[in-house]
Motif scaffolding. Structure first.
Motif, PDB file in Angstrom:
ATOM      1  N   SER A 109       2.269  14.169 -15.342  1.00 10.74           N
ATOM      2  CA  SER A 109       1.279  13.342 -14.648  1.00 10.74           C
ATOM      3  C   SER A 109       1.684  11.873 -14.619  1.00 10.74           C
ATOM      4  CB  SER A 109      -0.117  13.530 -15.242  1.00 10.74           C
ATOM      5  OG  SER A 109      -0.197  13.036 -16.547  1.00 10.74           O
ATOM      6  N   PRO A 110       2.148  11.276 -15.713  1.00 10.59           N
ATOM      7  CA  PRO A 110       2.600   9.886 -15.600  1.00 10.59           C
ATOM      8  C   PRO A 110       3.771   9.731 -14.635  1.00 10.59           C
ATOM      9  CG  PRO A 110       2.178  10.401 -17.887  1.00 10.59           C
ATOM     10  CD  PRO A 110       2.078  11.700 -17.117  1.00 10.59           C
ATOM     11  N   GLY A 111       4.677  10.700 -14.590  1.00  7.16           N
ATOM     12  CA  GLY A 111       5.805  10.627 -13.662  1.00  7.16           C
ATOM     13  C   GLY A 111       5.345  10.657 -12.214  1.00  7.16           C
ATOM     14  N   MET A 112       4.404  11.529 -11.914  1.00  8.21           N
ATOM     15  CA  MET A 112       3.863  11.597 -10.556  1.00  8.21           C
ATOM     16  C   MET A 112       3.096  10.323 -10.221  1.00  8.21           C
ATOM     17  SD  MET A 112       2.623  15.547 -10.061  1.00  8.21           S
ATOM     18  CE  MET A 112       1.634  15.612 -11.540  1.00  8.21           C
ATOM     19  N   LEU A 113       2.381   9.795 -11.192  1.00  4.29           N
ATOM     20  CA  LEU A 113       1.612   8.572 -10.979  1.00  4.29           C
ATOM     21  C   LEU A 113       2.538   7.395 -10.706  1.00  4.29           C
ATOM     22  CD1 LEU A 113      -1.098   7.113 -10.902  1.00  4.29           C
ATOM     23  CD2 LEU A 113      -0.949   6.887 -13.400  1.00  4.29           C
ATOM     24  N   VAL A 114       3.613   7.271 -11.469  1.00  3.82           N
ATOM     25  CA  VAL A 114       4.578   6.195 -11.251  1.00  3.82           C
ATOM     26  C   VAL A 114       5.161   6.287  -9.849  1.00  3.82           C
ATOM     27  CG1 VAL A 114       6.830   5.278 -11.958  1.00  3.82           C
ATOM     28  CG2 VAL A 114       5.144   5.899 -13.687  1.00  3.82           C
ATOM     29  N   GLN A 115       5.535   7.479  -9.438  1.00  2.00           N
ATOM     30  CA  GLN A 115       6.100   7.677  -8.098  1.00  2.00           C
ATOM     31  C   GLN A 115       5.084   7.285  -7.023  1.00  2.00           C
ATOM     32  OE1 GLN A 115       7.405  11.678  -7.347  1.00  2.00           O
ATOM     33  NE2 GLN A 115       8.647  11.065  -5.608  1.00  2.00           N
ATOM     34  N   ALA A 116       3.831   7.652  -7.198  1.00  2.00           N
ATOM     35  CA  ALA A 116       2.792   7.304  -6.225  1.00  2.00           C
ATOM     36  C   ALA A 116       2.574   5.790  -6.169  1.00  2.00           C
ATOM     37  CB  ALA A 116       1.488   8.015  -6.582  1.00  2.00           C
ATOM     38  N   VAL A 117       2.563   5.141  -7.316  1.00  2.00           N
ATOM     39  CA  VAL A 117       2.373   3.687  -7.358  1.00  2.00           C
ATOM     40  C   VAL A 117       3.556   2.982  -6.701  1.00  2.00           C
ATOM     41  CG1 VAL A 117       2.232   1.687  -8.915  1.00  2.00           C
ATOM     42  CG2 VAL A 117       0.812   3.702  -9.324  1.00  2.00           C
ATOM     43  N   GLU A 118       4.759   3.449  -6.983  1.00  2.00           N
ATOM     44  CA  GLU A 118       5.940   2.849  -6.350  1.00  2.00           C
ATOM     45  C   GLU A 118       5.872   3.005  -4.827  1.00  2.00           C
ATOM     46  OE1 GLU A 118       9.147   3.281 -10.002  1.00  2.00           O
ATOM     47  OE2 GLU A 118       9.164   4.785  -8.406  1.00  2.00           O
ATOM     48  N   THR A 119       5.478   4.172  -4.362  1.00  2.00           N
ATOM     49  CA  THR A 119       5.362   4.407  -2.915  1.00  2.00           C
ATOM     50  C   THR A 119       4.307   3.488  -2.297  1.00  2.00           C
ATOM     51  OG1 THR A 119       6.047   6.705  -3.167  1.00  2.00           O
ATOM     52  CG2 THR A 119       4.840   6.156  -1.159  1.00  2.00           C
ATOM     53  N   CYS A 120       3.223   3.280  -3.003  1.00  2.00           N
ATOM     54  CA  CYS A 120       2.125   2.450  -2.494  1.00  2.00           C
ATOM     55  C   CYS A 120       2.491   0.966  -2.447  1.00  2.00           C
ATOM     56  CB  CYS A 120       0.893   2.653  -3.378  1.00  2.00           C
ATOM     57  SG  CYS A 120      -0.541   1.691  -2.878  1.00  2.00           S
ATOM     58  N   PHE A 121       3.257   0.481  -3.426  1.00  2.00           N
ATOM     59  CA  PHE A 121       3.460  -0.961  -3.558  1.00  2.00           C
ATOM     60  C   PHE A 121       4.838  -1.468  -3.136  1.00  2.00           C
ATOM     61  CE2 PHE A 121      -0.207  -0.273  -6.281  1.00  2.00           C
ATOM     62  CZ  PHE A 121      -1.003  -1.347  -5.952  1.00  2.00           C
ATOM     63  N   ILE A 122       5.896  -0.753  -3.471  1.00  2.00           N
ATOM     64  CA  ILE A 122       7.255  -1.264  -3.197  1.00  2.00           C
ATOM     65  C   ILE A 122       7.486  -1.405  -1.700  1.00  2.00           C
ATOM     66  CG2 ILE A 122       9.732  -0.807  -3.414  1.00  2.00           C
ATOM     67  CD1 ILE A 122       9.163   0.364  -6.162  1.00  2.00           C
ATOM     68  N   GLY A 123       7.976  -2.579  -1.329  1.00  2.00           N
ATOM     69  CA  GLY A 123       8.256  -2.871   0.070  1.00  2.00           C
ATOM     70  C   GLY A 123       7.071  -3.437   0.838  1.00  2.00           C
ATOM     71  N   LYS A 124       5.908  -3.434   0.213  1.00  2.00           N
ATOM     72  CA  LYS A 124       4.704  -3.961   0.866  1.00  2.00           C
ATOM     73  C   LYS A 124       4.533  -5.442   0.523  1.00  2.00           C
ATOM     74  CE  LYS A 124       3.437   0.258   2.196  1.00  2.00           C
ATOM     75  NZ  LYS A 124       4.231   1.127   1.432  1.00  2.00           N
ATOM     76  N   ARG A 125       3.915  -6.162   1.444  1.00  2.00           N
ATOM     77  CA  ARG A 125       3.672  -7.593   1.259  1.00  2.00           C
ATOM     78  C   ARG A 125       2.201  -7.810   0.905  1.00  2.00           C
ATOM     79  NH1 ARG A 125       6.669 -11.934   2.247  1.00  2.00           N
ATOM     80  NH2 ARG A 125       5.727 -13.836   3.027  1.00  2.00           N
ATOM     81  N   PHE A 126       1.973  -8.642  -0.097  1.00  2.00           N
ATOM     82  CA  PHE A 126       0.630  -8.949  -0.572  1.00  2.00           C
ATOM     83  C   PHE A 126       0.493 -10.457  -0.768  1.00  2.00           C
ATOM     84  CE2 PHE A 126       1.549  -4.678  -2.097  1.00  2.00           C
ATOM     85  CZ  PHE A 126       0.419  -3.983  -1.741  1.00  2.00           C
ATOM     86  N   ILE A 127      -0.742 -10.912  -0.830  1.00  2.00           N
ATOM     87  CA  ILE A 127      -1.018 -12.299  -1.189  1.00  2.00           C
ATOM     88  C   ILE A 127      -1.564 -12.285  -2.610  1.00  2.00           C
ATOM     89  CG2 ILE A 127      -2.384 -14.351  -0.685  1.00  2.00           C
ATOM     90  CD1 ILE A 127      -2.360 -13.456   2.264  1.00  2.00           C
ATOM     91  N   PHE A 128      -0.875 -12.990  -3.500  1.00  2.00           N
ATOM     92  CA  PHE A 128      -1.246 -13.032  -4.924  1.00  2.00           C
ATOM     93  C   PHE A 128      -1.827 -14.397  -5.236  1.00  2.00           C
ATOM     94  CE2 PHE A 128       2.348 -10.110  -4.552  1.00  2.00           C
ATOM     95  CZ  PHE A 128       1.887  -9.002  -5.239  1.00  2.00           C
ATOM     96  N   GLY A 129      -2.899 -14.404  -6.005  1.00  2.00           N
ATOM     97  CA  GLY A 129      -3.440 -15.659  -6.549  1.00  2.00           C
ATOM     98  C   GLY A 129      -2.709 -15.962  -7.839  1.00  2.00           C
ATOM     99  N   VAL A 130      -2.071 -17.108  -7.906  1.00  2.00           N
ATOM    100  CA  VAL A 130      -1.297 -17.473  -9.116  1.00  2.00           C
ATOM    101  C   VAL A 130      -1.735 -18.824  -9.640  1.00  2.00           C
ATOM    102  CG1 VAL A 130       0.713 -16.077  -8.582  1.00  2.00           C
ATOM    103  CG2 VAL A 130       0.590 -18.395  -7.694  1.00  2.00           C
TER     104      VAL A 130
END
Length: 130
Positions: A109-130
């Motif tokens: 389950s953690p392996g599948m979750l990591v893969q899903a999170v990477e697919t959702c976020f990597i390569g995407k552009r976001f605006i971060f408050g810093v």
């Protein structure tokens, strides 16, 4: 610490770790020390029963804008829409999956979750408050 705040438009290059949720103190949001029956917050001294612990999202990312690389950590409920559930409910789902799984490898389950999170976020552009 610099108190200047701003916005950063950046693309996610990588997810820095595979731990997206942590047991959090309800008073100060610090990571709790858990054993089988109790929790303890080293920062504010809060204690209680392990069954009453709350969970919080923590997503560490490597991001890039047009000029630089940054390490960014995103905390809390702003991640609920991306995961589709609260951190507490995700933790429950992971525990249920591991209990119901007849596989000897409970890291599935953690392996599948990591893969899903990477697919959702990597390569995407976001605006971060810093």
């Amino acid at each position: 610490m610099n108190s200047v705040r701003g916005l950063l438009a950046a693309s996610v290059i990588s997810v820095q770790n595979s731990c997206f949720i942590y047991p959090a103190c309800q008073k100060c949001c610090s990571r709790l020390i858990l054993d089988s029956r109790r929790f303890n917050c080293l920062k504010c001294g809060c204690t209680g029963e392990a069954k009453d612990v709350s969970y919080r999202y923590r997503l560490s990312l490597k991001v890039a804008d047009t000029n630089d690389l940054f390490d960014i950590t995103v905390f809390g409920s702003c991640l609920d829409p991306f995961f589709g559930v609260t951190a507490e409910n995700l933790q429950r789902c992971i525990q249920d999956f591991n209990q119901l799984s007849e596989e000897t490898n409970t890291d599935a389950s953690p392996g599948m979750l990591v893969q899903a999170v990477e697919t959702c976020f990597i390569g995407k552009r976001f605006i971060f408050g810093v």
